[in-house]
Write a protein that holds these residues in place. Structure first.
Motif, PDB file in Angstrom:
ATOM      1  N   ALA A 198      -5.685  21.492  -3.581  1.00  0.00           N
ATOM      2  CA  ALA A 198      -6.953  20.847  -3.876  1.00  0.00           C
ATOM      3  C   ALA A 198      -6.889  19.321  -3.863  1.00  0.00           C
ATOM      4  CB  ALA A 198      -7.458  21.331  -5.236  1.00  0.00           C
ATOM      5  N   ASN A 199      -5.758  18.731  -4.232  1.00  0.00           N
ATOM      6  CA  ASN A 199      -5.694  17.268  -4.310  1.00  0.00           C
ATOM      7  C   ASN A 199      -5.044  16.640  -3.085  1.00  0.00           C
ATOM      8  OD1 ASN A 199      -3.074  18.071  -4.732  1.00  0.00           O
ATOM      9  ND2 ASN A 199      -2.637  16.552  -6.313  1.00  0.00           N
ATOM     10  N   TYR A 200      -4.748  17.446  -2.081  1.00  0.00           N
ATOM     11  CA  TYR A 200      -4.038  16.945  -0.905  1.00  0.00           C
ATOM     12  C   TYR A 200      -5.034  16.741   0.222  1.00  0.00           C
ATOM     13  CZ  TYR A 200      -0.049  16.447   2.290  1.00  0.00           C
ATOM     14  OH  TYR A 200       0.884  15.971   3.179  1.00  0.00           O
ATOM     15  N   PHE A 201      -5.770  15.640   0.165  1.00  0.00           N
ATOM     16  CA  PHE A 201      -6.692  15.329   1.258  1.00  0.00           C
ATOM     17  C   PHE A 201      -6.783  13.820   1.422  1.00  0.00           C
ATOM     18  CE2 PHE A 201      -9.290  15.412  -2.510  1.00  0.00           C
ATOM     19  CZ  PHE A 201     -10.283  14.467  -2.322  1.00  0.00           C
ATOM     20  N   GLN A 202      -7.118  13.423   2.634  1.00  0.00           N
ATOM     21  CA  GLN A 202      -7.054  12.031   3.026  1.00  0.00           C
ATOM     22  C   GLN A 202      -8.398  11.329   2.859  1.00  0.00           C
ATOM     23  OE1 GLN A 202      -6.206  10.877   7.138  1.00  0.00           O
ATOM     24  NE2 GLN A 202      -4.111  10.420   6.557  1.00  0.00           N
ATOM     25  N   LYS A 203      -8.331  10.014   2.603  1.00  0.00           N
ATOM     26  CA  LYS A 203      -9.509   9.163   2.518  1.00  0.00           C
ATOM     27  C   LYS A 203      -9.252   7.905   3.339  1.00  0.00           C
ATOM     28  CE  LYS A 203     -10.238  10.616  -2.302  1.00  0.00           C
ATOM     29  NZ  LYS A 203     -10.412  10.153  -3.708  1.00  0.00           N
ATOM     30  N   LEU A 204     -10.323   7.358   3.908  1.00  0.00           N
ATOM     31  CA  LEU A 204     -10.206   6.123   4.676  1.00  0.00           C
ATOM     32  C   LEU A 204     -10.659   4.954   3.807  1.00  0.00           C
ATOM     33  CD1 LEU A 204      -9.543   4.991   7.548  1.00  0.00           C
ATOM     34  CD2 LEU A 204     -12.016   5.042   7.973  1.00  0.00           C
ATOM     35  N   TYR A 205      -9.810   3.916   3.748  1.00  0.00           N
ATOM     36  CA  TYR A 205     -10.078   2.742   2.912  1.00  0.00           C
ATOM     37  C   TYR A 205     -10.059   1.465   3.745  1.00  0.00           C
ATOM     38  CZ  TYR A 205      -9.345   5.360  -1.460  1.00  0.00           C
ATOM     39  OH  TYR A 205      -9.449   6.240  -2.511  1.00  0.00           O
ATOM     40  N   TYR A 206     -10.657   0.423   3.165  1.00  0.00           N
ATOM     41  CA  TYR A 206     -10.510  -0.934   3.697  1.00  0.00           C
ATOM     42  C   TYR A 206      -9.751  -1.750   2.667  1.00  0.00           C
ATOM     43  CZ  TYR A 206     -11.515  -5.591   5.481  1.00  0.00           C
ATOM     44  OH  TYR A 206     -11.384  -6.873   5.963  1.00  0.00           O
ATOM     45  N   HIS A 207      -8.648  -2.353   3.111  1.00  0.00           N
ATOM     46  CA  HIS A 207      -7.852  -3.212   2.233  1.00  0.00           C
ATOM     47  C   HIS A 207      -8.111  -4.665   2.577  1.00  0.00           C
ATOM     48  CE1 HIS A 207      -4.586  -4.840  -0.134  1.00  0.00           C
ATOM     49  NE2 HIS A 207      -4.163  -5.490   0.935  1.00  0.00           N
ATOM     50  N   ARG A 208      -8.538  -5.440   1.589  1.00  0.00           N
ATOM     51  CA  ARG A 208      -8.759  -6.868   1.780  1.00  0.00           C
ATOM     52  C   ARG A 208      -7.494  -7.619   1.346  1.00  0.00           C
ATOM     53  NH1 ARG A 208     -13.284  -9.411   2.948  1.00  0.00           N
ATOM     54  NH2 ARG A 208     -14.512  -7.543   2.445  1.00  0.00           N
ATOM     55  N   ASP A 250      -4.652  10.198  -2.667  1.00  0.00           N
ATOM     56  CA  ASP A 250      -4.606   9.733  -4.050  1.00  0.00           C
ATOM     57  C   ASP A 250      -3.198   9.922  -4.597  1.00  0.00           C
ATOM     58  OD1 ASP A 250      -7.263   9.042  -4.110  1.00  0.00           O
ATOM     59  OD2 ASP A 250      -7.920  10.964  -4.932  1.00  0.00           O
ATOM     60  N   ALA A 251      -2.774   8.989  -5.431  1.00  0.00           N
ATOM     61  CA  ALA A 251      -1.470   9.133  -6.069  1.00  0.00           C
ATOM     62  C   ALA A 251      -1.496  10.331  -7.013  1.00  0.00           C
ATOM     63  CB  ALA A 251      -1.121   7.861  -6.844  1.00  0.00           C
ATOM     64  N   ALA A 253      -5.666  -0.864  -5.769  1.00  0.00           N
ATOM     65  CA  ALA A 253      -6.690  -0.217  -6.583  1.00  0.00           C
ATOM     66  C   ALA A 253      -8.086  -0.763  -6.290  1.00  0.00           C
ATOM     67  CB  ALA A 253      -6.368  -0.399  -8.066  1.00  0.00           C
ATOM     68  N   GLU A 254      -8.167  -1.941  -5.677  1.00  0.00           N
ATOM     69  CA  GLU A 254      -9.453  -2.549  -5.351  1.00  0.00           C
ATOM     70  C   GLU A 254      -9.914  -2.224  -3.936  1.00  0.00           C
ATOM     71  OE1 GLU A 254      -9.594  -6.760  -6.349  1.00  0.00           O
ATOM     72  OE2 GLU A 254      -7.979  -6.458  -7.796  1.00  0.00           O
ATOM     73  N   ASP A 255      -9.137  -1.454  -3.192  1.00  0.00           N
ATOM     74  CA  ASP A 255      -9.529  -1.117  -1.823  1.00  0.00           C
ATOM     75  C   ASP A 255     -10.854  -0.362  -1.821  1.00  0.00           C
ATOM     76  OD1 ASP A 255      -7.230  -2.316  -1.016  1.00  0.00           O
ATOM     77  OD2 ASP A 255      -6.171  -0.462  -0.498  1.00  0.00           O
ATOM     78  N   VAL A 256     -11.631  -0.600  -0.778  1.00  0.00           N
ATOM     79  CA  VAL A 256     -12.971  -0.026  -0.686  1.00  0.00           C
ATOM     80  C   VAL A 256     -12.922   1.299   0.069  1.00  0.00           C
ATOM     81  CG1 VAL A 256     -15.335  -0.390   0.130  1.00  0.00           C
ATOM     82  CG2 VAL A 256     -13.975  -2.337  -0.687  1.00  0.00           C
ATOM     83  N   LEU A 257     -13.439   2.342  -0.549  1.00  0.00           N
ATOM     84  CA  LEU A 257     -13.510   3.647   0.102  1.00  0.00           C
ATOM     85  C   LEU A 257     -14.555   3.598   1.212  1.00  0.00           C
ATOM     86  CD1 LEU A 257     -12.702   6.676   0.158  1.00  0.00           C
ATOM     87  CD2 LEU A 257     -14.555   7.084  -1.482  1.00  0.00           C
ATOM     88  N   VAL A 258     -14.145   3.945   2.429  1.00  0.00           N
ATOM     89  CA  VAL A 258     -15.051   3.931   3.575  1.00  0.00           C
ATOM     90  C   VAL A 258     -15.641   5.315   3.815  1.00  0.00           C
ATOM     91  CG1 VAL A 258     -15.259   3.438   6.048  1.00  0.00           C
ATOM     92  CG2 VAL A 258     -13.762   2.035   4.617  1.00  0.00           C
ATOM     93  N   LEU A 313       0.840  -1.197   0.000  1.00  0.00           N
ATOM     94  CA  LEU A 313       0.000   0.000   0.000  1.00  0.00           C
ATOM     95  C   LEU A 313       0.877   1.249   0.000  1.00  0.00           C
ATOM     96  CD1 LEU A 313      -2.619  -1.130   2.672  1.00  0.00           C
ATOM     97  CD2 LEU A 313      -2.637  -1.533   0.208  1.00  0.00           C
ATOM     98  N   GLU A 314       0.623   2.128  -0.967  1.00  0.00           N
ATOM     99  CA  GLU A 314       1.420   3.348  -1.126  1.00  0.00           C
ATOM    100  C   GLU A 314       0.571   4.586  -0.838  1.00  0.00           C
ATOM    101  OE1 GLU A 314       4.525   3.184  -1.635  1.00  0.00           O
ATOM    102  OE2 GLU A 314       5.028   1.399  -2.787  1.00  0.00           O
ATOM    103  N   TRP A 315       1.245   5.745  -0.827  1.00  0.00           N
ATOM    104  CA  TRP A 315       0.630   7.055  -0.632  1.00  0.00           C
ATOM    105  C   TRP A 315      -0.112   7.137   0.702  1.00  0.00           C
ATOM    106  CZ3 TRP A 315       3.029  10.252  -3.436  1.00  0.00           C
ATOM    107  CH2 TRP A 315       3.520   9.831  -4.675  1.00  0.00           C
ATOM    108  N   VAL A 316       0.492   6.512   1.695  1.00  0.00           N
ATOM    109  CA  VAL A 316      -0.053   6.533   3.047  1.00  0.00           C
ATOM    110  C   VAL A 316       0.734   7.560   3.863  1.00  0.00           C
ATOM    111  CG1 VAL A 316      -0.601   5.158   5.090  1.00  0.00           C
ATOM    112  CG2 VAL A 316      -0.599   4.082   2.817  1.00  0.00           C
ATOM    113  N   LYS A 317       0.027   8.356   4.636  1.00  0.00           N
ATOM    114  CA  LYS A 317       0.680   9.352   5.487  1.00  0.00           C
ATOM    115  C   LYS A 317      -0.231   9.631   6.681  1.00  0.00           C
ATOM    116  CE  LYS A 317       2.960  13.018   3.766  1.00  0.00           C
ATOM    117  NZ  LYS A 317       3.297  14.397   3.304  1.00  0.00           N
ATOM    118  N   PHE A 318       0.378   9.766   7.870  1.00  0.00           N
ATOM    119  CA  PHE A 318      -0.374  10.053   9.097  1.00  0.00           C
ATOM    120  C   PHE A 318      -1.476   9.005   9.319  1.00  0.00           C
ATOM    121  CE2 PHE A 318       0.566  14.401   7.241  1.00  0.00           C
ATOM    122  CZ  PHE A 318       1.762  14.546   7.920  1.00  0.00           C
TER     123      PHE A 318
END
Length: 708
Positions: A220-230, A209-210, A236-241, A186-191
């Motif tokens: 504008a493109n520098y914001f975080q999202k929470l995902y679930y990785h199976r 986002d990469a 790329a298949e991770d689910v946006l929470v 998993l890439e582009w992870v921070k904090f």
């Protein structure tokens, strides 16, 4: 060796001026750049140094380092200081153990390993085995562990790594039985950390986002999202929470309740301590999608989930209680009107809470020293955890069903000792005790109280050799931070120990802006009240001089990041009070800080120059913009890393260039730039020793202190 005051003063003046007169700082090109803020024109002649990847900036870095290296190499204090620092750093150190899936995990460093190694064992009596050795991940030791979370069954280990001191993380998963990593990456992870679902099929994490090719992660493109990785699937298949495109300052932290049935989402906004809280059911301990529901999104206070017990969510909050309280929330009826107070606000600041062994363990600060109190499920006070003395205790993690927990205790002169705590009996027993060449019995720490300019009282901790003679001749190093609700409490560090062994006095100031006395104390050092922080630190320095612990010729100041801002501002405001100043990775350009990487998130503490009132306040204390040419300054050593992506090196670059160009007297104004290094986290041992021993040697040299 301690010199007499007059001899020390003369030695300091001679030492700094003699070498400084031979200094030829690199020429730094100026550009015609002026910005207008609310009608005020502000020149920014070194704007080009903001591009740390340009060939010209890299050449400037090399030229500055050449001058600094030459100066430092000529100091007779450098090698003996490094020898002492290395000797004191070389001791076995342990992290606080935790258990998961029938396994214990903890970190250990044998002394001079570049990175801590993670060990695991099925019992405390078993011989531990290596679960993960970050030293094998890079040849130079610059790849560091940034996070570590075992699955509930203890079979898999999700772990994050970061390189060259960067905040950017890469997450992988290791099979503990084979010692091999799975294909997941998993890439582009921070904090972000990771939170496993109870079924062990995946985990939650936050990322960005990469960026597209040539695009920078800002604005504008520098914001975080929470995902679930199976597990076993591509990123790329991770689910946006959850995400919030309408408020891109939102960031997310996730944890799964002890029973596995609830996802608790901390919604942070900027770097402030006020947050929101979301929950999402996890049927049968598995992620089945769905939309998280808010417990609160008012962002009016701090809401830290502690446990989910009996259908109630237990939360530590400072809502209506600046020093903190514990509340129970019925998730079927989560409206604040129905919240029940379990433990009311008291006179001390509640800084932490955990739920272990059917008890709540609540950590408090009493005049910046730790107290830990034990409470029953209904909130009734039961007992206190007996601590060895006035210092700092941390840890106390675990699950509601656990019978034990672990904590560390440390003071300014005692390295961190690890204890096992039996929740039922209340007995604490030593698990790991460090052995070091530093003998704490030779030194003592006392807590004194200083009154600031506006009458506010705050503590300082003074560590010195026993029998200290108060005649003003003691080489003294004063450290402070003062921001972001971070409490500065007495804890052992090798920098302080080395300085003490060199014959100095080490002082820690618990000033406003931190979290020592709760949210009101923090807010008293923010935005339009930021000057209070500087006034407190100056008052601490004046107290040390008045009480003859030190004199202006024997007093140095140091701080990093927000503490670097503190040192830079105070040096401008009271250059006569200090012999030396060392701002590390400091926030120095207060008019443009929000334009770089995560800088926008600091507006909760600083405000920004976009606001007219805040511009006036920021411009009045910004270290870069208040250097006083024609005033004699102390010796200054600026430190930064050329890959720092939190407080970008441009802050230190522009500050150092401005300082060198100004007429501030003969004392040296140097910048030490660590290449292939970042903000400090995960820095290899060898680099830590080199940098921090150079800082102490620079201060000793400035004061004329002989080091053997």
């Amino acid at each position: 060796m301690k010199l007499t005051l007059s001899a020390l003063t003369l030695a300091a003046v001679f030492a700094t001026s003699a070498q400084a007169q031979g200094l030829a700082y690199p020429a730094t090109r100026k550009v015609d750049q002026t910005d207008t803020y609310h009608g005020t024109a502000v020149a920014d002649p070194y704007r080009w140094l903001e591009d740390d990847n340009s060939a010209e900036t890299k050449a400037w870095v090399a030229a500055q380092n050449e001058v600094t290296d030459k100066y430092l190499a000529a100091m007779p204090q450098r090698l003996p200081t490094r020898r002492i620092y290395t000797e004191l750093y070389n001791f076995e150190r342990f992290g606080i153990p935790f258990s998961e899936g029938g396994r214990y995990f903890w970190s250990r460093n044998d002394g001079l390993q570049q990175q801590n190694v993670i060990y695991t064992a099925k019992s405390l009596q078993d011989k531990p085995v290596v679960a993960l050795d970050p030293n094998l991940l890079s040849k130079d030791g610059t790849v560091a562990l940034s996070g570590l979370v075992p699955s509930r069954d203890g079979k898999l280990l999700a772990y994050g790594t970061a390189g060259a001191g960067s905040d950017w993380q890469t997450w992988k998963v290791r099979d503990l039985a084979t010692g091999q990593d799975l294909a997941d990456r998993l890439e582009w992870v921070k904090f972000s950390n990771a939170a496993w679902t109870a079924d062990g099929k995946g985990f939650f994490y936050a990322r960005y986002d990469a960026p597209k090719e040539g695009e920078k992660l800002t604005g504008a493109n520098y914001f975080q999202k929470l995902y679930y990785h199976r597990l076993g699937t591509a990123q790329a298949e991770d689910v946006l929470v959850v995400e919030n495109r309408d408020d891109k300052e939102w960031g997310f932290g996730a944890e799964v309740s002890d029973d596995g049935r609830l996802l608790l989402i901390n919604v942070w906004k900027s770097a402030g301590s006020k947050n929101g809280l979301l929950v999402l059911p996890l049927p049968k301990g598995a992620f089945a999608g769905g939309k998280p529901q808010p417990v609160t999104l008012d962002f009016d206070a701090q809401y830290t989930p502690v446990a989910a017990v009996g259908g109630k969510l237990i939360v530590k909050t400072d809502k209506g209680a600046p020093r903190g309280k514990l509340v129970a929330i019925d998730l079927k009826h989560p409206a604040p009107a129905g919240w029940k107070t379990l433990v009311a606000e008291g006179p001390d600041a509640m800084t932490g809470a955990s739920a272990v062994g059917g008890r709540f363990l609540l950590s408090y600060l009493h005049d910046a020293a730790t107290l830990v109190r034990v409470h029953a499920p209904d909130g009734k006070a039961l007992s206190e955890v007996k601590l060895p003395g006035v210092g700092t205790a941390s840890g106390f993690g675990g699950r509601w069903s656990d019978k034990e927990t672990f904590f560390s205790y440390t003071s300014l002169t005692n390295p961190a000792e690890i204890y096992r705590y039996d929740v039922k009996t209340g007995e604490a027993s030593s698990f790991k005790q460090p052995k070091t060449a530093f003998n704490p019995d030779d030194y003592e720490t006392r807590r004194e109280f200083v009154t600031s300019k506006d009458g506010t009282r705050f503590p300082i901790f003074i560590a010195a050799k026993k029998g200290l003679k108060l005649d003003g001749s003691n080489p003294t190093l004063l450290y402070g931070y003062g921001g972001f609700d971070i409490a500065i409490t007495p804890a052992y560090n090798v920098t302080a120990a080395t300085w003490l062994k060199m014959g100095g006095v080490y002082v820690l100031a618990s000033i406003r802006g931190g979290g020592e006395y709760g949210s009101a104390w923090h807010e008293a050092g923010t935005k339009l009240r930021k000057q209070n922080v500087f006034d407190d630190f100056i008052a601490a320095g004046e107290w040390l001089v008045k009480n003859k612990v030190a004199s202006p010729a024997t007093l140095a100041i140091n701080g990093g990041s927000n503490g670097g801002l503190l040192v830079g501002a105070v040096t401008n405001q009271r250059p006569d009070l200090f012999a030396a100043a060392v701002p590390q990775v400091g926030v120095m350009d207060m008019l443009r800080y929000q334009r770089f990487t995560i800088g926008w998130a600091w507006a909760t503490d600083y405000g920004t120059s976009d606001d007219p009132a805040m511009f006036k306040a920021l411009y009045a204390y910004s270290p870069l913009h208040n250097i006083k040419s024609g005033t004699r300054y102390p010796a200054v050593l600026v430190t930064t890393g050329d890959h720092d992506d939190r407080v970008v090196p441009a802050h230190s670059f522009k500050y150092a260039a401005t300082l060198q160009a100004a007429d501030t007297g003969p004392a040296p104004k140097l910048i030490r730039i660590e290449t292939n290094a970042g903000h400090g986290a995960g820095k290899p041992t060898s680099k830590i020793i080199e940098e921090r021993s150079d800082i102490l040697a620079f201060i000793a040299h400035t004061m004329g202190l002989e080091v053997k």
